[in-house]
Write a protein that holds these residues in place. Structure first.
Motif, short mmCIF file in Angstrom:
data_model
loop_
_atom_site.label_atom_id
_atom_site.label_comp_id
_atom_site.label_asym_id
_atom_site.label_seq_id
_atom_site.Cartn_x
_atom_site.Cartn_y
_atom_site.Cartn_z
N LYS A 209 0.86 -1.17 0.00
CA LYS A 209 0.00 0.00 0.00
C LYS A 209 0.91 1.23 0.00
CE LYS A 209 -3.73 -2.52 0.58
NZ LYS A 209 -4.73 -2.69 -0.50
N ILE A 210 0.58 2.19 -0.85
CA ILE A 210 1.38 3.41 -0.94
C ILE A 210 0.59 4.54 -0.29
CG2 ILE A 210 2.55 5.04 -2.47
CD1 ILE A 210 2.73 2.81 -4.55
N VAL A 211 1.12 5.06 0.80
CA VAL A 211 0.49 6.17 1.52
C VAL A 211 1.22 7.45 1.17
CG1 VAL A 211 -0.02 7.14 3.79
CG2 VAL A 211 -0.21 4.68 3.43
N ILE A 212 0.48 8.46 0.71
CA ILE A 212 1.06 9.75 0.34
C ILE A 212 0.49 10.82 1.26
CG2 ILE A 212 1.34 11.46 -1.50
CD1 ILE A 212 0.75 9.20 -3.49
N VAL A 213 1.37 11.60 1.85
CA VAL A 213 0.95 12.66 2.77
C VAL A 213 1.51 13.98 2.28
CG1 VAL A 213 0.81 13.38 5.17
CG2 VAL A 213 1.16 10.97 4.63
N LYS A 214 0.65 14.98 2.19
CA LYS A 214 1.06 16.32 1.77
C LYS A 214 0.92 17.27 2.96
CE LYS A 214 1.65 20.10 -0.83
NZ LYS A 214 1.40 21.15 0.18
N TYR B 280 9.49 1.47 3.82
CA TYR B 280 10.30 2.50 3.17
C TYR B 280 9.50 3.77 3.12
CZ TYR B 280 13.01 5.08 -0.31
OH TYR B 280 13.74 6.03 -0.95
N ALA B 281 10.14 4.89 3.40
CA ALA B 281 9.48 6.20 3.33
C ALA B 281 10.48 7.22 2.79
CB ALA B 281 8.97 6.64 4.70
N ALA B 282 9.98 8.17 2.02
CA ALA B 282 10.86 9.19 1.43
C ALA B 282 10.02 10.35 0.94
CB ALA B 282 11.67 8.60 0.26
N MET B 283 10.68 11.47 0.72
CA MET B 283 10.05 12.61 0.06
C MET B 283 10.00 12.31 -1.43
SD MET B 283 11.16 16.62 0.41
CE MET B 283 12.59 16.49 -0.66
N GLY C 290 9.73 17.57 -3.21
CA GLY C 290 8.82 17.79 -2.09
C GLY C 290 7.65 18.68 -2.48
N SER C 291 6.70 18.80 -1.54
CA SER C 291 6.80 18.47 -0.13
C SER C 291 6.10 17.18 0.27
CB SER C 291 6.19 19.60 0.68
OG SER C 291 4.80 19.75 0.36
N ALA C 292 5.48 16.45 -0.66
CA ALA C 292 4.79 15.21 -0.30
C ALA C 292 5.79 14.15 0.12
CB ALA C 292 3.96 14.71 -1.47
N VAL C 293 5.34 13.32 1.07
CA VAL C 293 6.12 12.19 1.57
C VAL C 293 5.28 10.93 1.35
CG1 VAL C 293 7.27 11.19 3.57
CG2 VAL C 293 7.20 13.67 3.30
N PHE C 294 5.93 9.85 0.98
CA PHE C 294 5.18 8.60 0.79
C PHE C 294 5.82 7.49 1.62
CE2 PHE C 294 8.50 8.35 -2.41
CZ PHE C 294 8.89 7.01 -2.38
N GLY C 295 5.01 6.50 1.94
CA GLY C 295 5.48 5.32 2.64
C GLY C 295 4.92 4.07 2.01
N LEU C 296 5.70 3.01 1.98
CA LEU C 296 5.27 1.71 1.48
C LEU C 296 4.96 0.82 2.68
CD1 LEU C 296 7.93 1.03 -1.32
CD2 LEU C 296 5.79 2.30 -1.48
N LYS D 53 -3.59 16.56 9.57
CA LYS D 53 -4.55 16.89 8.53
C LYS D 53 -3.83 17.27 7.25
CE LYS D 53 -8.33 18.38 11.54
NZ LYS D 53 -9.24 19.50 11.90
N GLY D 54 -4.37 16.86 6.15
CA GLY D 54 -3.73 17.11 4.86
C GLY D 54 -4.18 16.03 3.90
N ILE D 55 -3.64 16.04 2.73
CA ILE D 55 -4.04 15.06 1.73
C ILE D 55 -3.26 13.79 1.93
CG2 ILE D 55 -4.00 14.54 -0.73
CD1 ILE D 55 -4.59 17.47 -1.24
N PHE D 56 -3.93 12.69 2.07
CA PHE D 56 -3.26 11.40 2.07
C PHE D 56 -4.15 10.41 1.35
CE2 PHE D 56 -5.63 8.85 5.11
CZ PHE D 56 -6.32 9.81 5.81
N ILE D 57 -3.51 9.43 0.78
CA ILE D 57 -4.24 8.43 0.01
C ILE D 57 -3.45 7.15 0.03
CG2 ILE D 57 -3.20 9.00 -2.23
CD1 ILE D 57 -6.05 8.62 -3.41
N TYR D 58 -4.11 6.02 -0.07
CA TYR D 58 -3.38 4.78 -0.15
C TYR D 58 -3.94 3.93 -1.27
CZ TYR D 58 -7.11 3.76 3.26
OH TYR D 58 -8.30 3.68 3.92
N ARG D 59 -3.04 3.25 -1.95
CA ARG D 59 -3.41 2.39 -3.08
C ARG D 59 -2.63 1.09 -2.97
NH1 ARG D 59 -7.01 5.37 -3.45
NH2 ARG D 59 -7.66 6.68 -5.19
#
Length: 267
Positions: A162-167, A234-237, A241-247, A261-267
């Motif tokens: 799952k890929i989580v993206i946080v802005k 694994y996590a990285a910008m 930037g400025s979004a960060v993602f994690g696997l 709070k902010g935009i995040f999504i997982y796929r």
């Protein structure tokens, strides 16, 4: 006609050389993800562009979607059309949203007007819009080099994650990100990523922009650390930037409450 331009993340980003023209040569992996805008095309009596969702702080004629239309209009004398863009991919995030919108506009126009342009011809038009824009024509995992405008397809499948993206509530300009960069040879050849287990990425695959961006924006560094605390392998910008993602192999049940709070999504 409706399409769904998707974002991308950068897995690793090495700034390897400053060029004589002032640009930098980089090496990175573009990976398409499921965070999408919505783009609609329809016939019109006059060319028009409108938007909803995230506010676009630019005149319609300066939007990359409209630039894509003008490129093909000049080459093929296209009749007027109107675009509506529902913007969900954030700006200043390193997710390539504007480039994706433009590339999908080119593909839509090609289909709508039956121009019969090949993928290579579409990439040539896309390259006039932005360095990473041609990536979104075929939209497959890709090794990018040069100034981010030269591509090699790679075999990379993250469907088990799952890929989580946080802005975070900050934006990073690309010139700002490059300001304190010191180019250096990459420690790991990203073309060999398939030989490296994802569990080992954390100590090997780096984003050089983090060295200059994270000290300026500690909230980005905190987000990256939070993703690891939540169980990311694994996590990285992404990009500059400025979004960060994690696997994640498995999403934590308290994910939504654990992130700011902010935009995040997982796929």
């Amino acid at each position: 006609m409706i399409s769904f331009p998707n974002a991308k993340i950068n897995i690793g980003l090495n700034v390897v050389e400053k060029r004589a023209d002032g640009y930098h040569n980089i090496e990175t992996l573009f990976y398409p993800v499921g965070l999408c805008d919505v783009l609609e095309l329809a016939e019109a009596t006059e060319p028009a562009f409108s938007s909803s969702g995230i506010e676009i702080d630019a005149a319609p004629e300066n939007n990359l979607v409209f630039k894509a239309y003008k490129l093909l209009k000049t080459a093929y004398n296209l009749p007027p059309i109107k675009f509506h863009l529902h913007k969900l991919i954030p700006f200043g995030a390193g997710l390539g949203g504007g480039s994706a919108d433009a590339a999908f506009a080119l593909k839509m126009l090609n289909e709508f007007f039956q121009l019969q342009l090949t993928a290579e011809e579409l990439r040539q038009f896309a390259s006039k819009i932005g360095a990473d824009c041609p990536f979104f024509i075929e939209n497959q995992p890709t090794f990018a080099y040069g100034i981010g405008n030269r591509f090699k397809p790679i075999e990379l499948d993250l469907s088990d994650y799952k890929i989580v993206i946080v802005k975070p509530n900050v934006s990073v300009s690309t010139p700002q990100a490059y300001k304190n960069i010191v180019p250096q040879k990459a420690q790991f050849n990203l073309l060999n990523i398939a030989t490296l287990p994802v569990d080992d990425w954390k100590d090997v695959i780096k984003n050089d922009f983090e060295r200059s961006v994270l000290p300026q924006f500690p909230e980005i560094a905190e987000l990256k650390e939070k993703l690891y605390q939540l169980g990311a392998v694994y996590a990285a910008m992404s990009g500059s930037g400025s979004a960060v993602f994690g696997l994640f192999r498995h999403l934590p049940t308290d994910l939504a409450n654990s992130l700011p709070k902010g935009i995040f999504i997982y796929r």
